[in-house]
Design a protein around this motif. Structure first.
Motif, PDB file in Angstrom:
ATOM      1  N   SER A  50       0.831  -1.212   0.000  1.00 26.88           N
ATOM      2  CA  SER A  50       0.000   0.000   0.000  1.00 26.88           C
ATOM      3  C   SER A  50       0.857   1.250   0.000  1.00 26.88           C
ATOM      4  N   ASN A  51       0.254   2.344  -0.485  1.00 25.75           N
ATOM      5  CA  ASN A  51       0.867   3.660  -0.282  1.00 25.75           C
ATOM      6  C   ASN A  51       0.731   4.040   1.187  1.00 25.75           C
ATOM      7  N   HIS A  52       1.551   4.995   1.618  1.00 27.61           N
ATOM      8  CA  HIS A  52       1.635   5.311   3.044  1.00 27.61           C
ATOM      9  C   HIS A  52       1.392   6.800   3.261  1.00 27.61           C
ATOM     10  N   VAL A  53       0.328   7.118   4.014  1.00 28.05           N
ATOM     11  CA  VAL A  53      -0.051   8.511   4.278  1.00 28.05           C
ATOM     12  C   VAL A  53      -0.002   8.832   5.766  1.00 28.05           C
TER      13      VAL A  53
ATOM     14  N   THR B  52       8.266   5.659   3.852  1.00 26.07           N
ATOM     15  CA  THR B  52       7.939   6.850   4.625  1.00 26.07           C
ATOM     16  C   THR B  52       6.545   7.309   4.210  1.00 26.07           C
ATOM     17  N   THR B  53       6.008   8.297   4.910  1.00 22.80           N
ATOM     18  CA  THR B  53       4.673   8.782   4.582  1.00 22.80           C
ATOM     19  C   THR B  53       4.732   9.925   3.574  1.00 22.80           C
TER      20      THR B  53
ATOM     21  N   ALA C  70      11.640  -4.900 -10.825  1.00 15.90           N
ATOM     22  CA  ALA C  70      10.593  -4.743 -11.833  1.00 15.90           C
ATOM     23  C   ALA C  70       9.214  -4.816 -11.181  1.00 15.90           C
ATOM     24  N   LEU C  71       9.070  -5.703 -10.186  1.00 16.97           N
ATOM     25  CA  LEU C  71       7.804  -5.821  -9.463  1.00 16.97           C
ATOM     26  C   LEU C  71       7.496  -4.523  -8.715  1.00 16.97           C
ATOM     27  N   ALA C  72       8.500  -3.946  -8.083  1.00 12.88           N
ATOM     28  CA  ALA C  72       8.303  -2.688  -7.353  1.00 12.88           C
ATOM     29  C   ALA C  72       7.855  -1.570  -8.295  1.00 12.88           C
ATOM     30  N   ASP C  73       8.498  -1.481  -9.465  1.00  8.75           N
ATOM     31  CA  ASP C  73       8.127  -0.451 -10.436  1.00  8.75           C
ATOM     32  C   ASP C  73       6.700  -0.654 -10.934  1.00  8.75           C
ATOM     33  N   LEU C  74       6.320  -1.906 -11.185  1.00  5.87           N
ATOM     34  CA  LEU C  74       4.978  -2.210 -11.657  1.00  5.87           C
ATOM     35  C   LEU C  74       3.930  -1.831 -10.616  1.00  5.87           C
ATOM     36  N   LEU C  75       4.162  -2.225  -9.382  1.00  2.00           N
ATOM     37  CA  LEU C  75       3.203  -1.931  -8.314  1.00  2.00           C
ATOM     38  C   LEU C  75       3.093  -0.432  -8.064  1.00  2.00           C
ATOM     39  N   GLN C  76       4.225   0.255  -8.080  1.00  2.18           N
ATOM     40  CA  GLN C  76       4.207   1.702  -7.870  1.00  2.18           C
ATOM     41  C   GLN C  76       3.390   2.393  -8.961  1.00  2.18           C
TER      42      GLN C  76
ATOM     43  N   MET D 221       5.140   7.701  -3.994  1.00  4.04           N
ATOM     44  CA  MET D 221       6.574   7.870  -4.152  1.00  4.04           C
ATOM     45  C   MET D 221       7.238   6.570  -4.599  1.00  4.04           C
ATOM     46  N   HIS D 222       8.522   6.650  -4.842  1.00  5.47           N
ATOM     47  CA  HIS D 222       9.305   5.495  -5.286  1.00  5.47           C
ATOM     48  C   HIS D 222       9.153   4.318  -4.332  1.00  5.47           C
TER      49      HIS D 222
END
Length: 267
Positions: A91-94, A166-167, A249-255, A174-175
Motif C-alpha cells: 500500500s501507499n503510506h499517508v 515513509t509517509t 521490476a515488481l516494485a516499479d509495476l506496483l508503484q 513515491m518510489h
C-alpha cells in the motif's frame, strides 16, 4: 517545512475561538473512547487472542480496527475485495491510520521498526498481533525479517508493507523500495495492492490525515480527533502474481499501478 508553516498551509485543525470551543469536547469524547477501546484490547490480548484460530484472529482484527475508525469519526469506503489466503499487501503510506484502515478490510501482520514494540499499551497490542520487527541499526537484520516474512506467508498468513518507506501527502505515490517484496517472491505468494486515499468535505485529498514533514504525533492526533467528515477510501486492486518476478521490476509495476489508481481517484 516547519510545523508553523505546515499549519499555515494546511490548517487542518480549528482556526478560531468558536471552533476551538466546539473541538475540545469532541476531542475529549473521542480520546476517552479510544483509550477505553485500547484498554479492552489490551486485556483481550492476554485472555482471548491466544485462543483464536486464524479466522478468529482475522475477525477480531477487522472488528477492532473498524470500530476504532468509527470512534475517531472516520468513515470507511471500500472498493474491490481481497483474495483470501496467503499474500503480501502492498500500500501507499499517508498516516499511522493506514494500519487501522488496512486491518479493517484485509487483516494483516505488519513489518515495523523495533521501537514500536516498546511503546506503552500499544506495543503489547502490536506484538500480540504478530508484527515482525526490523532492527534498523543492524545492517543484516533485513535478511532475517525477509526469512520470517516468507515463512509466515508459506504458513498461510497475510503480511503488509509500505514500500515507500515513509509517509507522503496523499496526492501521489513515491518510489517503491524493492527489498521487502523479495519475501513474496521467495514464498512464493501473490501481492495484493491496496490504494489508500483520505478525503473530507472540503478536499478530495485531505490534509488532515497526512503525517508528513515536521508534524508530530500529537498534532496529527489532534487534527484527526477534531475533524468532521473525514473518510478513508480503500481501493483493493487485482491480485498480482510474482512467479519468476524480479523484485525491482515488481516494485516499479506496483508503484505505477497504485499511482495510476490514485490519480484517477483524485480527478
Amino acid at each position: 517545512m516547519s510545523a508553523t508553516l505546515g499549519d499555515q498551509q494546511r490548517q487542518p485543525g480549528p482556526s478560531g475561538p468558536l471552533e476551538l470551543a466546539q473541538a475540545v469536547p469532541l476531542a475529549a469524547w473521542r480520546l476517552s473512547r479510544v483509550l477505553l477501546h485500547v484498554l479492552v484490547a489490551y486485556v483481550r490480548s492476554y485472555l482471548v487472542w491466544p485462543k483464536l484460530d486464524e479466522q478468529g484472529w482475522h475477525d477480531e482484527t477487522a472488528r477492532w480496527s473498524s470500530k476504532l475508525l468509527t470512534i475517531l469519526g472516520i468513515e470507511l469506503s471500500v472498493q474491490g475485495q481481497a483474495r483470501p489466503g496467503a499474500k503480501l499487501v502492498v500500500s501507499n503510506h499517508v498516516s499511522w491510520l493506514d494500519i487501522v484502515a488496512i486491518n479493517s478490510v484485509v487483516p494483516s501482520r505488519f513489518v515495523s521498526k523495533a521501537e514500536v514494540g516498546q511503546w506503552p499499551l500499544v506495543g503489547r497490542l502490536v506484538t500480540a498481533a504478530g508484527t515482525l520487527y526490523l532492527v534498523r541499526e543492524r545492517r543484516r537484520d533485513a535478511m532475517r525479517v525477509l526469512g520470517l516474512m516468507s515463512k509466515a506467508m508459506r504458513e498461510g498468513h497475510t503480511l503488509a508493507v509500505f514500500p515507500e518507506g515513509t509517509t507522503g501527502d496523499g496526492h501521489g505515490v513515491m518510489h517503491f523500495h524493492a527489498n521487502l517484496l523479495q519475501a513474496a517472491i521467495d514464498a512464493p505468494a501473490p501481492v495484493q495492492p491496496v490504494v489508500l486515499r483520505y478525503s473530507d468535505p472540503q478536499h478530495a485529498v485531505s490534509p488532515i490525515a497526512a503525517y508528513v514533514g515536521d508534524t508530530t504525533l500529537m498534532q496529527s492526533l489532534w487534527w484527526i480527533v477534531t475533524a468532521r467528515g473525514l473518510r478513508v477510501h480503500a481501493h483493493i486492486l487485482p491480485l498480482q502474481t510474482v512467479a519468476h518476478a524480479d523484485r525491482r521490476a515488481l516494485a516499479d509495476l506496483l508503484q505505477a499501478q497504485l499511482s495510476d489508481s490514485l490519480h484517477l481517484q483524485n480527478h
